[in-house]
Design a protein around this motif. Sequence first.
Motif, PDB file in Angstrom:
ATOM      1  N   SER A  52       0.831  -1.214   0.000  1.00  0.00           N
ATOM      2  CA  SER A  52       0.000   0.000   0.000  1.00  0.00           C
ATOM      3  C   SER A  52       0.860   1.256   0.000  1.00  0.00           C
ATOM      4  O   SER A  52       1.871   1.330   0.711  1.00  0.00           O
ATOM      5  N   ILE A  53       0.444   2.229  -0.808  1.00  0.00           N
ATOM      6  CA  ILE A  53       1.116   3.536  -0.795  1.00  0.00           C
ATOM      7  C   ILE A  53       0.275   4.586  -0.054  1.00  0.00           C
ATOM      8  O   ILE A  53       0.548   5.778  -0.124  1.00  0.00           O
ATOM      9  N   GLY A  54      -0.746   4.121   0.669  1.00  0.00           N
ATOM     10  CA  GLY A  54      -1.550   5.026   1.480  1.00  0.00           C
ATOM     11  C   GLY A  54      -2.298   6.053   0.640  1.00  0.00           C
ATOM     12  O   GLY A  54      -2.908   5.721  -0.379  1.00  0.00           O
ATOM     13  N   THR A  55      -2.219   7.285   1.049  1.00  0.00           N
ATOM     14  CA  THR A  55      -2.824   8.399   0.318  1.00  0.00           C
ATOM     15  C   THR A  55      -1.736   9.147  -0.434  1.00  0.00           C
ATOM     16  O   THR A  55      -0.704   9.487   0.147  1.00  0.00           O
ATOM     17  N   VAL A  56      -1.971   9.382  -1.721  1.00  0.00           N
ATOM     18  CA  VAL A  56      -1.007  10.129  -2.530  1.00  0.00           C
ATOM     19  C   VAL A  56      -1.443  11.595  -2.569  1.00  0.00           C
ATOM     20  O   VAL A  56      -2.616  11.895  -2.800  1.00  0.00           O
ATOM     21  N   LYS A  57      -0.499  12.478  -2.343  1.00  0.00           N
ATOM     22  CA  LYS A  57      -0.773  13.912  -2.355  1.00  0.00           C
ATOM     23  C   LYS A  57       0.099  14.606  -3.393  1.00  0.00           C
ATOM     24  O   LYS A  57       1.260  14.229  -3.584  1.00  0.00           O
ATOM     25  N   GLY A  76      -3.782  18.553  -3.140  1.00  0.00           N
ATOM     26  CA  GLY A  76      -4.898  17.654  -3.411  1.00  0.00           C
ATOM     27  C   GLY A  76      -4.450  16.230  -3.174  1.00  0.00           C
ATOM     28  O   GLY A  76      -3.249  15.930  -3.174  1.00  0.00           O
ATOM     29  N   SER A  77      -5.379  15.312  -2.969  1.00  0.00           N
ATOM     30  CA  SER A  77      -5.007  13.937  -2.654  1.00  0.00           C
ATOM     31  C   SER A  77      -5.976  12.940  -3.267  1.00  0.00           C
ATOM     32  O   SER A  77      -7.139  13.277  -3.543  1.00  0.00           O
ATOM     33  N   VAL A  78      -5.475  11.716  -3.471  1.00  0.00           N
ATOM     34  CA  VAL A  78      -6.301  10.584  -3.886  1.00  0.00           C
ATOM     35  C   VAL A  78      -5.824   9.358  -3.113  1.00  0.00           C
ATOM     36  O   VAL A  78      -4.656   9.272  -2.706  1.00  0.00           O
ATOM     37  N   LEU A  79      -6.708   8.410  -2.910  1.00  0.00           N
ATOM     38  CA  LEU A  79      -6.329   7.174  -2.252  1.00  0.00           C
ATOM     39  C   LEU A  79      -5.466   6.342  -3.187  1.00  0.00           C
ATOM     40  O   LEU A  79      -5.819   6.147  -4.360  1.00  0.00           O
ATOM     41  N   GLY A  80      -4.352   5.860  -2.658  1.00  0.00           N
ATOM     42  CA  GLY A  80      -3.481   5.044  -3.484  1.00  0.00           C
ATOM     43  C   GLY A  80      -4.179   3.801  -4.010  1.00  0.00           C
ATOM     44  O   GLY A  80      -3.887   3.328  -5.117  1.00  0.00           O
ATOM     45  N   SER A  81      -5.121   3.283  -3.237  1.00  0.00           N
ATOM     46  CA  SER A  81      -5.840   2.081  -3.651  1.00  0.00           C
ATOM     47  C   SER A  81      -6.700   2.303  -4.883  1.00  0.00           C
ATOM     48  O   SER A  81      -7.079   1.349  -5.568  1.00  0.00           O
ATOM     49  N   SER A  82      -7.022   3.573  -5.186  1.00  0.00           N
ATOM     50  CA  SER A  82      -7.860   3.878  -6.358  1.00  0.00           C
ATOM     51  C   SER A  82      -7.051   3.945  -7.647  1.00  0.00           C
ATOM     52  O   SER A  82      -7.628   4.017  -8.737  1.00  0.00           O
TER      53      SER A  82
END
Length: 230
Positions: A52-57, A76-82
């Motif tokens: 997992s890379i967690g949350t990417v910002k 801004g951020s996106v979930l790494g899982s997405s």
Amino acid sequence: MAVYDSHLTPNDTEVSYCGDSDNDRTFQCFTPSVNYTIGSVDIKIRKPATGSIGTVKVAIRATSSNQPTGSDLAVGSVLGSSLTTDNPPDWVNFSFSASYDLTSGTEYAIVAYTSGADVGITGIIEGSVGSSYSGNAGYSDNGGSTWNNFAATDILFRTNGTATAGVPVTEAYVAKKLWGIGSDELWYESSSGTMAQLAASVGQLDTTDFLTAVEAYGKVFIANGTKLKV
């Protein structure tokens, strides 16, 4: 929003500095040619097949010596899982929680980093080698305490924004005063509701003769027979 600054091709290398217990970070510098309000940034990034890379910002920061400095100006951020694991990945949009006004001719840095990434697990960002793009790019492997430059690599990116609102026009102030002509004299409103005689008009007008008076540019223009007065 429209695309303002970008580096799009060639897509011929990958950068793996985005994760690893949040120590690894990647940056790309750019300099706007016009003022605009930035609302989001697109980069091409994919997640690894495992971990997992967690949350990417993705953030905008000021620069010093062509490297990031200070705190995030916008992020801004996106979930790494997405993210996809496809190689190469498509563009991923990082919409900022609050927009930021960029100034033409001022260098900024796009910084990609994570929150909650596993040890040794990083996102993979698309870039180019030996391109003609003029912005500096590089990485940090200690959470942004220090930065290192890539030798010949730039990150693919797009900045999205809107034209910066211009300086508002100051509301015009208009002063109005009453005036009138009678008994061969010109009278004006010296204060609200009070009329006073203009001393310079005494003996200068003849209301029995043809008379035309027009107000313009804060003055009264009078044609009285053969007399012309202002």
